[in-house]
Design a protein around this motif. Structure first.
Motif, PDB file in Angstrom:
ATOM      1  N   ASN A   3       4.586   7.168  -8.586  1.00  0.00           N
ATOM      2  CA  ASN A   3       3.880   6.388  -9.615  1.00  0.00           C
ATOM      3  C   ASN A   3       3.629   4.963  -9.148  1.00  0.00           C
ATOM      4  O   ASN A   3       3.637   4.034  -9.923  1.00  0.00           O
ATOM      5  CB  ASN A   3       4.666   6.417 -10.924  1.00  0.00           C
ATOM      6  CG  ASN A   3       6.048   5.830 -10.733  1.00  0.00           C
ATOM      7  OD1 ASN A   3       6.416   5.470  -9.611  1.00  0.00           O
ATOM      8  ND2 ASN A   3       6.789   5.714 -11.808  1.00  0.00           N
ATOM      9  N   ARG A   4       3.439   4.819  -7.838  1.00  0.00           N
ATOM     10  CA  ARG A   4       3.111   3.506  -7.282  1.00  0.00           C
ATOM     11  C   ARG A   4       1.640   3.565  -6.883  1.00  0.00           C
ATOM     12  O   ARG A   4       1.240   4.398  -6.059  1.00  0.00           O
ATOM     13  CB  ARG A   4       3.990   3.227  -6.071  1.00  0.00           C
ATOM     14  CG  ARG A   4       3.918   1.833  -5.572  1.00  0.00           C
ATOM     15  CD  ARG A   4       4.879   1.622  -4.432  1.00  0.00           C
ATOM     16  NE  ARG A   4       6.241   1.330  -4.883  1.00  0.00           N
ATOM     17  CZ  ARG A   4       7.220   1.023  -4.035  1.00  0.00           C
ATOM     18  NH1 ARG A   4       7.000   1.045  -2.731  1.00  0.00           N
ATOM     19  NH2 ARG A   4       8.435   0.746  -4.490  1.00  0.00           N
ATOM     20  N   ILE A   5       0.818   2.726  -7.514  1.00  0.00           N
ATOM     21  CA  ILE A   5      -0.634   2.769  -7.290  1.00  0.00           C
ATOM     22  C   ILE A   5      -1.113   1.453  -6.704  1.00  0.00           C
ATOM     23  O   ILE A   5      -0.878   0.385  -7.302  1.00  0.00           O
ATOM     24  CB  ILE A   5      -1.384   3.017  -8.611  1.00  0.00           C
ATOM     25  CG1 ILE A   5      -0.890   4.303  -9.279  1.00  0.00           C
ATOM     26  CG2 ILE A   5      -2.896   3.115  -8.359  1.00  0.00           C
ATOM     27  CD1 ILE A   5      -1.446   4.506 -10.676  1.00  0.00           C
ATOM     28  N   ALA A  29       1.971  -0.177 -17.390  1.00  0.00           N
ATOM     29  CA  ALA A  29       2.602  -0.267 -16.069  1.00  0.00           C
ATOM     30  C   ALA A  29       3.092  -1.684 -15.807  1.00  0.00           C
ATOM     31  O   ALA A  29       2.842  -2.593 -16.615  1.00  0.00           O
ATOM     32  CB  ALA A  29       1.559   0.123 -15.010  1.00  0.00           C
ATOM     33  N   PRO A 101       4.532   3.571 -14.239  1.00  0.00           N
ATOM     34  CA  PRO A 101       3.715   3.261 -13.061  1.00  0.00           C
ATOM     35  C   PRO A 101       3.857   1.798 -12.634  1.00  0.00           C
ATOM     36  O   PRO A 101       4.230   0.936 -13.429  1.00  0.00           O
ATOM     37  CB  PRO A 101       2.289   3.554 -13.537  1.00  0.00           C
ATOM     38  CG  PRO A 101       2.450   4.505 -14.682  1.00  0.00           C
ATOM     39  CD  PRO A 101       3.730   4.102 -15.360  1.00  0.00           C
ATOM     40  N   LEU A 209      -3.426   9.934 -14.261  1.00  0.00           N
ATOM     41  CA  LEU A 209      -1.977   9.699 -14.262  1.00  0.00           C
ATOM     42  C   LEU A 209      -1.321   9.946 -15.610  1.00  0.00           C
ATOM     43  O   LEU A 209      -0.143  10.162 -15.714  1.00  0.00           O
ATOM     44  CB  LEU A 209      -1.727   8.222 -13.896  1.00  0.00           C
ATOM     45  CG  LEU A 209      -1.648   7.931 -12.423  1.00  0.00           C
ATOM     46  CD1 LEU A 209      -1.516   6.446 -12.221  1.00  0.00           C
ATOM     47  CD2 LEU A 209      -0.481   8.660 -11.815  1.00  0.00           C
TER      48      LEU A 209
END
Ligand SMILES: Nc1ncnc2c1ncn2[C@@H]1O[C@H](COP(=O)(O)OP(=O)(O)OP(=O)(O)O)[C@@H](O)[C@H]1O
Ligand SMILES: C[C@H](N)[C@H](N)CCCCCC(=O)O
Ligand SMILES: [Mg+2]
Length: 210
Positions: A3-5, A29, A101, A209
């Motif tokens: 969940n790293r964008i 996030a 996120p 997501l």
């Protein structure tokens, strides 16, 4: 980190920060701009803080705030320092929310140098992030979009898709077809950008997501 964008763009000034605000609001996030260059007109983090209205998101402190509005490697050199990419990845791990996120915004586009030998795409790989590409709409944006897409594919970086920023892109469908990356949404050109605009766009954004 699933969940790293990482929010990259087809260049600088294409709408990454405004899109990051909308994505951060949409996903509740956390937001982080590891390397901010150019301070006189305020920072991206200040912009994001002014545009979020959800009570959950946190905006984390930059790892580097550099005066010169230039490429990070150059702005750092002008201040007599070299950016430590390992430090950025270590800080990212401390900032990473446990089960929400984490939105990380780059400076400019993929091939912007962070140091003399490490580029933004290398940082993305080291952060183990997936990518959203923000494409502005201007004459030349097809080339910049497809160059960005081809480098991401070549380097096998996982891509969530495109955010098209600004007026309707006549070539949106073609860029999606040629790149093979899905369209996540479009942020319309706004006469005024405020919390209400961001909230409204966040509700519309159908991010895979969610
Ligand atoms: N949808 C929009 N409608 C109107 N103005 C916009 C929109 N998106 C971005 N802008 C404006 O365009 C300029 C550049 O946008 P933004 O700061 O998001 O670019 P960026 O890609 O984050 O740039 P940088 O590479 O410096 O981080 C800003 O003045 C911003 O307010
Ligand atoms: C100054 C502004 N905040 C930008 N993030 C810096 C973008 C550097 C782009 C370097 C380049 O591609 O020539
Ligand atoms: Mg920005």
């Amino acid at each position: 980190m699933t969940n790293r964008i990482f929010i990259t763009g087809i260049g600088t000034g294409v709408g990454k920060t405004i899109s990051s605000a909308i994505i951060t609001e949409s996903l509740q996030a956390d937001y982080w701009k590891p390397v901010q260059t150019g301070l006189t007109e305020g920072t991206d983090t200040d912009t994001i803080k002014s545009l979020l209205s959800n009570p959950v998101s946190k905006c984390h402190r930059e790892a580097y705030c550099l005066k010169e509005p230039a490429s990070p490697h150059l702005a750092a050199r002008l201040e007599g320092i070299t950016i430590n990419v390992k430090r950025i990845t270590e800080i990212a791990d401390t900032y990473q929310p446990a089960n929400r996120p984490f939105i990380i915004e780059g400076a400019g586009g993929l091939m912007v140098p962070i140091t003399d030998t490490i580029f933004t795409i290398d940082l993305i790989r080291q952060l183990k992030a997936r990518v959203i590409i923000v494409a502005g709409n201007y004459l030349g944006s097809i080339n910049h979009s497809l160059l960005t897409a081809s480098v991401l594919k070549q380097e096998k970086i996982p891509v969530l898709g495109w955010i098209f920023s600004g007026d309707t892109h006549s070539n949106e469908d073609e860029v999606v077809a040629w790149s093979g990356f899905p369209k996540l949404g479009r942020i319309p050109q706004a006469s005024h950008i405020d919390k209400a605009f961001v909230k409204e766009q966040a509700e519309k954004l159908s991010l895979q997501l969610k």
